[in-house]
Design a protein around this motif. Structure first.
Motif, short mmCIF file in Angstrom:
data_model
loop_
_atom_site.label_atom_id
_atom_site.label_comp_id
_atom_site.label_asym_id
_atom_site.label_seq_id
_atom_site.Cartn_x
_atom_site.Cartn_y
_atom_site.Cartn_z
N GLU A 102 0.83 -1.21 0.00
CA GLU A 102 0.00 0.00 0.00
C GLU A 102 0.86 1.26 0.00
O GLU A 102 0.46 2.29 -0.52
N ASP A 122 -0.76 -4.66 3.04
CA ASP A 122 -0.84 -3.37 3.71
C ASP A 122 -0.02 -3.56 4.99
O ASP A 122 -0.48 -4.23 5.93
N ASP A 125 -2.14 -1.30 8.79
CA ASP A 125 -3.45 -0.74 8.50
C ASP A 125 -3.98 -0.05 9.75
O ASP A 125 -3.88 -0.60 10.85
N ARG A 277 -8.68 -1.01 -0.19
CA ARG A 277 -8.00 -1.47 -1.40
C ARG A 277 -8.26 -2.96 -1.58
O ARG A 277 -8.12 -3.75 -0.63
N GLU A 281 -6.38 -5.42 1.11
CA GLU A 281 -7.23 -5.24 2.29
C GLU A 281 -8.48 -6.13 2.19
O GLU A 281 -8.81 -6.86 3.11
MG MG Z 1 -4.85 0.14 5.01
#
Ligand code: MG
Ligand code: AHM
Length: 335
Positions: A102, A122, A125, A277, A281
């Motif tokens: 990410e 990611d 997060d 995303r 995610e």
């Molecule tokens: Mg995130």
């Protein structure tokens, strides 16, 4: 010391992640150990990041940098640290040919062209929650590359549907740190024992309750949601469900996985594709949800069936207990 006391101290501590991974390998007749190594690399980076997060208030790594990520969002120091921790562990581990993070616009080519696997991640997060001592997570998918090993990885190696995931997983940095993942044979959860530096199997074969009493959504966006979503949220209130929203998707998802519930990040007027995303995610959580008996949808189709068109694309997401997601779809699709 009494015999009783002695017994307490000589009980086995449990099954370590390493032992579990080795045992799990026997399911795959042609497994040569690369995937096991890759999971260990992720677990190692998670332990290091866990330490960084735990110390963050003391060592001055809270706060924002003056750079932005590909999404145009300001980067926190921990975003950059987590990205470095995971990409380094995956590159040195040698089993990953490329990484989509990410935090980076471009694909990270590890130089390991002989490696079979692609990781989308990611690294941290909900990173703004670290500053206020609230749970965060790492969330990742592993795919097998389509192009031949020994060549430069291609776009087609990355843009695969969620059905092609080999592994979907997350790490929750919460009141304890947990690694939860699936390889397609159910969902298993491991709790980190910091004094031993090991993850132990604590939640074997996790199942999400079919129904639950919790809905998790940023209701501050209510008037930016479509009418169908608003109707569903009205229904949740009529049913006297409890509203719980940490603002860290992994924490909200994990609670719902254990207790039953639904998490929604729908499209809004400002963000017609939602916020989350797809590749790193939505897909991992959708795979875990499905393996645990739950469901994940973008409101129209199953998240796992979406054909990705770009690596940082967004998607609306509704995920959780099967009956709750089905009810949400029924109400949304009335409109
Ligand atoms: Mg995130
Ligand atoms: P991030 O990747 O920038 O941290 O954003 C993802 C997070 C999710 O963990 C969380 O559920 C959501 O964004 C919260 O967004 P909002 O503040 O709009 O409710």
């Amino acid at each position: 010391m009494s015999r009783q006391n002695l017994k307490r101290f000589t009980q086995p501590v449990g099954v370590t992640l390493d032992r579990f991974i080795e045992k799990d390998r026997s399911r795959y007749p042609y497994a040569t150990g690369e995937l096991s190594q890759l999971l260990r690399d992720i677990a190692l980076a998670a332990k290091i990041l866990n330490r960084d997060i735990n110390h963050s208030g003391l060592i001055g790594i809270e706060g924002v940098l003056d750079s932005e990520n590909i999404q145009g969002e300001s980067q926190k120091m921990l975003d950059v640290i987590a990205d470095i921790r995971f990409s380094r562990a995956l590159r040195i581990g040698g089993e990953t040919c490329c990484i989509v993070s990410e935090e980076r616009d471009e694909v990270i080519y590890t130089g390991n062209d002989d490696a079979k696997y692609v990781v989308t991640i990611d690294p941290i997060d909900g990173s703004s929650n670290v500053n206020v001592n609230i749970s965060t997570g790492t969330v990742f998918s592993i795919f097998r590359r389509k192009s031949p090993t020994g060549t430069t990885p291609q776009q087609e190696d990355i843009l695969q549907t969620g059905r092609h995931q080999i592994v979907g997983g997350y790490i929750l940095y919460g009141s304890s740190t947990m690694l939860v993942y699936t390889t397609g044979y159910g969902v298993n959860g491991f709790t980190y024992e910091p004094s031993l530096g090991e993850f132990y199997l604590s939640h074997p074969q996790m199942q999400i309750p079919e129904n639950g009493k919790i809905y998790s959504v940023n209701e501050g966006n209510f008037y930016d949601f479509d009418q169908g979503i608003r109707d569903y949220l009205d229904y949740c209130k009529q049913q006297r469900l409890s509203a719980r929203y940490v603002g860290s998707m992994i924490a909200d998802f994990h609670r719902n996985l254990l207790q039953g519930g639904i998490y929604l990040y729908p499209a809004t007027q400002q963000q017609p594709q939602g916020k989350l995303r797809l590749m790193y995610e939505c897909l991992p959580l959708a795979y875990i949800a499905e393996q645990a008996g739950g469901l994940a949808t973008n409101g129209t189709i199953d998240i796992l069936d979406i054909q990705p068109e770009s690596r940082h694309q967004r998607s609306p997401m509704i995920v959780g207990s099967k009956k709750m997601v089905e009810k949400a779809l029924e109400i949304i699709n009335e409109k």
